[in-house]
Design an enzyme around this catalytic site. Sequence first.
Site, PDB file in Angstrom:
ATOM      1  N   LYS A   1       0.848  -1.190   0.000  1.00  0.00           N
ATOM      2  CA  LYS A   1       0.000   0.000   0.000  1.00  0.00           C
ATOM      3  C   LYS A   1       0.884   1.240   0.000  1.00  0.00           C
ATOM      4  CE  LYS A   1      -3.681   0.110   2.574  1.00  0.00           C
ATOM      5  NZ  LYS A   1      -4.423   0.089   3.860  1.00  0.00           N
TER       6      LYS A   1
HETATM    7  C1  E4P Z   1      -7.706   0.518   4.395  1.00  0.00           C
HETATM    8  O1  E4P Z   1      -6.822  -0.142   4.072  1.00  0.00           O
HETATM    9  C2  E4P Z   1      -7.674   1.869   4.981  1.00  0.00           C
HETATM   10  O2  E4P Z   1      -6.405   2.177   5.438  1.00  0.00           O
HETATM   11  C3  E4P Z   1      -8.695   1.953   6.057  1.00  0.00           C
HETATM   12  O3  E4P Z   1      -9.906   1.416   5.567  1.00  0.00           O
HETATM   13  C4  E4P Z   1      -8.907   3.334   6.604  1.00  0.00           C
HETATM   14  O4  E4P Z   1      -9.996   3.279   7.483  1.00  0.00           O
HETATM   15  P1  E4P Z   1     -10.346   4.427   8.541  1.00  0.00           P
HETATM   16  O5  E4P Z   1     -10.715   5.643   7.772  1.00  0.00           O
HETATM   17  O6  E4P Z   1     -11.491   3.853   9.316  1.00  0.00           O
HETATM   18  O7  E4P Z   1      -9.130   4.640   9.388  1.00  0.00           O
END
Ligand code: E4P
Length: 225
Positions: A86
């Site tokens: 990522k």
């Molecule tokens: C996914 O990989 C994202 O990093 C995650 O869904 C972010 O979620 P949040 O906005 O609840 O922190």
Amino acid sequence: MLILLDTANIEDIKKGIEYYPIAGVTTNPTIVSKEKTDFLKLVKDIKNVIGDNRCLHVQALGMKAEDIVEEALYLNKILGENIYIKIPVIPEGIKAMKILHEKGIKITATAVITPQQGLIAAMSGASFIAPYVNRIDNISGNGINVVKEISQLLKIHGLNSKILAASFKNVEQVHKASLAGAQSVTIPLNILENLLYHPLTDSSVDNFIKDWENVYGEGKRTNNL
Ligand code: E4P
């Protein structure tokens, strides 16, 4: 449609893959930090639990492209099959995506807030584009519309990247994202459980059992009459 678990909690991951059609797991630095444990051991444990047929998305933390590339190569090497790195859609991240794509590393573009960020990441070799639905909604944006427009952009420009919609706080957001063209969603276990929950389903099941047992006897089932 792919459903991924957005957690680094081993118990949630075990329960998720036992009960549901889970295609993989996503983590981010915040999610990992909640487990308060050794990072490498944690991601290796997650990998062992989900196996090679499910994907694991792990975030690189560097702020310079060269550092992101170095981390990505390291994570890819130690974690083995089916790993997606990522990378946030900042300029250094986009530079890193292009370099890593050339090297055959699989990439998930993350922290996507606008459709154009998604488009540029797709053009730079990201396999998945992760729009942050709830974070967009939280700043008076429209997360579902961002998912819809990324979907349109990918189609119009013939790009093969898929949408991995992320950052969900309720089932309606997940439902709308799936309708808006997201080929995959990543959600915490509690939201996944809520997707299935309905009191009318539960009361129907209770009534089936009650009616059956009134006639055939308590504890009797179709295979032990
Ligand atoms: C996914 O990989 C994202 O990093 C995650 O869904 C972010 O979620 P949040 O906005 O609840 O922190």
